[in-house]
Design a protein around this motif. Structure first.
Motif, PDB file in Angstrom:
ATOM      1  N   HIS A   1     -38.605  13.940  10.859  1.00 26.84           N
ATOM      2  CA  HIS A   1     -39.701  14.623  11.563  1.00 26.84           C
ATOM      3  C   HIS A   1     -40.062  13.964  12.905  1.00 26.84           C
ATOM      4  N   GLN A   2     -39.050  13.625  13.681  1.00 28.58           N
ATOM      5  CA  GLN A   2     -39.290  13.022  14.998  1.00 28.58           C
ATOM      6  C   GLN A   2     -38.936  13.962  16.143  1.00 28.58           C
ATOM      7  N   GLY A   3     -38.623  15.229  15.826  1.00 25.51           N
ATOM      8  CA  GLY A   3     -38.358  16.201  16.880  1.00 25.51           C
ATOM      9  C   GLY A   3     -36.907  16.632  17.014  1.00 25.51           C
ATOM     10  N   LEU A   4     -35.987  15.979  16.302  1.00 25.30           N
ATOM     11  CA  LEU A   4     -34.594  16.420  16.334  1.00 25.30           C
ATOM     12  C   LEU A   4     -34.383  17.481  15.256  1.00 25.30           C
ATOM     13  N   VAL A   5     -33.288  18.183  15.345  1.00 23.22           N
ATOM     14  CA  VAL A   5     -32.971  19.222  14.365  1.00 23.22           C
ATOM     15  C   VAL A   5     -32.852  18.616  12.963  1.00 23.22           C
ATOM     16  N   VAL A   6     -32.384  17.384  12.875  1.00 23.83           N
ATOM     17  CA  VAL A   6     -32.274  16.634  11.621  1.00 23.83           C
ATOM     18  C   VAL A   6     -32.308  15.157  12.007  1.00 23.83           C
ATOM     19  N   HIS A   7     -32.838  14.315  11.142  1.00 21.33           N
ATOM     20  CA  HIS A   7     -32.854  12.895  11.490  1.00 21.33           C
ATOM     21  C   HIS A   7     -31.443  12.313  11.395  1.00 21.33           C
ATOM     22  N   LEU A   8     -31.234  11.241  12.129  1.00 19.19           N
ATOM     23  CA  LEU A   8     -29.926  10.606  12.207  1.00 19.19           C
ATOM     24  C   LEU A   8     -29.660   9.850  10.916  1.00 19.19           C
ATOM     25  N   LEU A   9     -28.558  10.194  10.250  1.00 19.10           N
ATOM     26  CA  LEU A   9     -28.261   9.597   8.949  1.00 19.10           C
ATOM     27  C   LEU A   9     -27.027   8.711   8.943  1.00 19.10           C
ATOM     28  N   ASN A  10     -25.951   9.204   9.521  1.00 20.87           N
ATOM     29  CA  ASN A  10     -24.664   8.547   9.359  1.00 20.87           C
ATOM     30  C   ASN A  10     -23.989   8.358  10.710  1.00 20.87           C
ATOM     31  N   PRO A  11     -24.012   7.137  11.265  1.00 22.54           N
ATOM     32  CA  PRO A  11     -23.345   6.925  12.551  1.00 22.54           C
ATOM     33  C   PRO A  11     -21.828   7.019  12.385  1.00 22.54           C
ATOM     34  N   ILE A  12     -21.203   7.733  13.288  1.00 24.72           N
ATOM     35  CA  ILE A  12     -19.741   7.806  13.309  1.00 24.72           C
ATOM     36  C   ILE A  12     -19.271   6.688  14.239  1.00 24.72           C
ATOM     37  N   MET A  13     -18.679   5.684  13.641  1.00 25.48           N
ATOM     38  CA  MET A  13     -18.296   4.481  14.379  1.00 25.48           C
ATOM     39  C   MET A  13     -16.977   4.670  15.111  1.00 25.48           C
ATOM     40  N   ARG A  14     -16.875   3.980  16.235  1.00 25.38           N
ATOM     41  CA  ARG A  14     -15.594   3.896  16.944  1.00 25.38           C
ATOM     42  C   ARG A  14     -14.617   3.171  16.048  1.00 25.38           C
ATOM     43  N   THR A  15     -13.400   3.601  16.066  1.00 27.99           N
ATOM     44  CA  THR A  15     -12.357   2.885  15.337  1.00 27.99           C
ATOM     45  C   THR A  15     -11.204   2.663  16.295  1.00 27.99           C
ATOM     46  N   SER A  16     -10.237   1.910  15.864  1.00 25.06           N
ATOM     47  CA  SER A  16      -9.076   1.688  16.727  1.00 25.06           C
ATOM     48  C   SER A  16      -8.353   3.007  16.984  1.00 25.06           C
ATOM     49  N   ARG A  17      -8.478   3.960  16.039  1.00 23.92           N
ATOM     50  CA  ARG A  17      -7.815   5.258  16.228  1.00 23.92           C
ATOM     51  C   ARG A  17      -8.503   6.092  17.305  1.00 23.92           C
ATOM     52  N   ASN A  18      -9.851   6.003  17.426  1.00 17.39           N
ATOM     53  CA  ASN A  18     -10.501   6.863  18.424  1.00 17.39           C
ATOM     54  C   ASN A  18     -10.961   6.096  19.657  1.00 17.39           C
ATOM     55  N   LEU A  19     -10.544   4.833  19.821  1.00 18.06           N
ATOM     56  CA  LEU A  19     -10.868   4.103  21.046  1.00 18.06           C
ATOM     57  C   LEU A  19     -10.157   4.706  22.251  1.00 18.06           C
ATOM     58  N   GLY A  20      -9.061   5.359  22.023  1.00 14.18           N
ATOM     59  CA  GLY A  20      -8.277   5.893  23.122  1.00 14.18           C
ATOM     60  C   GLY A  20      -8.631   7.318  23.514  1.00 14.18           C
ATOM     61  N   TRP A  21      -9.769   7.833  23.045  1.00 15.09           N
ATOM     62  CA  TRP A  21     -10.146   9.198  23.429  1.00 15.09           C
ATOM     63  C   TRP A  21     -10.178   9.293  24.943  1.00 15.09           C
ATOM     64  N   ARG A  22      -9.744  10.408  25.433  1.00 12.72           N
ATOM     65  CA  ARG A  22      -9.787  10.643  26.872  1.00 12.72           C
ATOM     66  C   ARG A  22     -10.204  12.083  27.101  1.00 12.72           C
ATOM     67  N   ARG A  23     -10.637  12.335  28.297  1.00  5.36           N
ATOM     68  CA  ARG A  23     -11.042  13.702  28.620  1.00  5.36           C
ATOM     69  C   ARG A  23      -9.817  14.601  28.623  1.00  5.36           C
ATOM     70  N   VAL A  24      -9.972  15.786  28.042  1.00  2.00           N
ATOM     71  CA  VAL A  24      -8.893  16.760  28.072  1.00  2.00           C
ATOM     72  C   VAL A  24      -9.431  18.029  28.705  1.00  2.00           C
ATOM     73  N   LYS A  25      -8.558  18.740  29.343  1.00  2.00           N
ATOM     74  CA  LYS A  25      -8.974  19.989  29.972  1.00  2.00           C
ATOM     75  C   LYS A  25      -9.063  21.057  28.887  1.00  2.00           C
ATOM     76  N   ILE A  26     -10.200  21.733  28.821  1.00  2.87           N
ATOM     77  CA  ILE A  26     -10.409  22.788  27.837  1.00  2.87           C
ATOM     78  C   ILE A  26     -10.360  24.122  28.580  1.00  2.87           C
ATOM     79  N   SER A  27      -9.507  24.991  28.113  1.00  2.00           N
ATOM     80  CA  SER A  27      -9.418  26.291  28.765  1.00  2.00           C
ATOM     81  C   SER A  27     -10.507  27.205  28.224  1.00  2.00           C
ATOM     82  N   GLN A  28     -10.780  28.277  28.944  1.00  2.00           N
ATOM     83  CA  GLN A  28     -11.809  29.220  28.514  1.00  2.00           C
ATOM     84  C   GLN A  28     -11.395  29.959  27.251  1.00  2.00           C
ATOM     85  N   ASP A  29     -10.124  29.902  26.910  1.00  2.00           N
ATOM     86  CA  ASP A  29      -9.650  30.579  25.706  1.00  2.00           C
ATOM     87  C   ASP A  29      -9.878  29.750  24.450  1.00  2.00           C
ATOM     88  N   ASP A  30     -10.189  28.459  24.624  1.00  2.00           N
ATOM     89  CA  ASP A  30     -10.431  27.601  23.462  1.00  2.00           C
ATOM     90  C   ASP A  30     -11.717  28.040  22.766  1.00  2.00           C
TER      91      ASP A  30
END
Length: 133
Positions: free
Chosen positions: A90-119
């Motif tokens: 009840h702090q104003g968000l749609v739902v309170h924050l419960l479970n942080p999604i942590m960075r892992t070695s697998r998602n450290l390399g995320w990079r920006r990708v171009k998203i087309s309008q068809d996606d």
């Protein structure tokens, strides 16, 4: 930034994949805003959608979240304290924050990708929300 749930320049689409893959309400992470340089996005899952709240760094090194026009703006000395507040119900968000999604070695390399309008994916382009009073 030394927060394990901060994912850096993660795209909106990749963020949604991370938050929605388990189907749990209250999953959350922080990422850089793609549309507002210098802003951060607090992204939280609720009912198979991802809600995104913008966070701005103030001149004094504090942080505030974009709020509804009639809501009082709150300033936090650190991102950790901002997150801590919104972990409570009840702090104003749609739902309170419960479970942080942590960075892992697998998602450290995320990079920006171009998203087309068809996606296709759940949320539209104007899905930033404001904290309610």
């Amino acid at each position: 930034m030394d927060l394990p749930y901060y994912h850096g320049p993660l795209t909106k689409r990749d963020c949604e994949i991370l938050l929605l893959r388990e189907g749990v309400d209250g999953n959350f992470l922080l990422r850089d805003s793609e549309s507002v340089p210098g802003a951060l996005c607090l992204c939280v899952s609720f009912k198979n959608l991802v809600y995104t709240y913008r966070i701005f760094k103030q001149k004094q090194g504090c942080y505030s979240m974009e709020t509804a026009e009639d809501a009082q703006k709150q300033v936090f000395p650190s991102l950790k304290e901002l997150i801590s507040k919104y972990e409570k119900p009840h702090q104003g968000l749609v739902v309170h924050l419960l479970n942080p999604i942590m960075r892992t070695s697998r998602n450290l390399g995320w990079r920006r990708v171009k998203i087309s309008q068809d996606d296709n994916y759940e949320n539209g382009n104007n899905d930033y929300v404001r904290v309610l009073p």
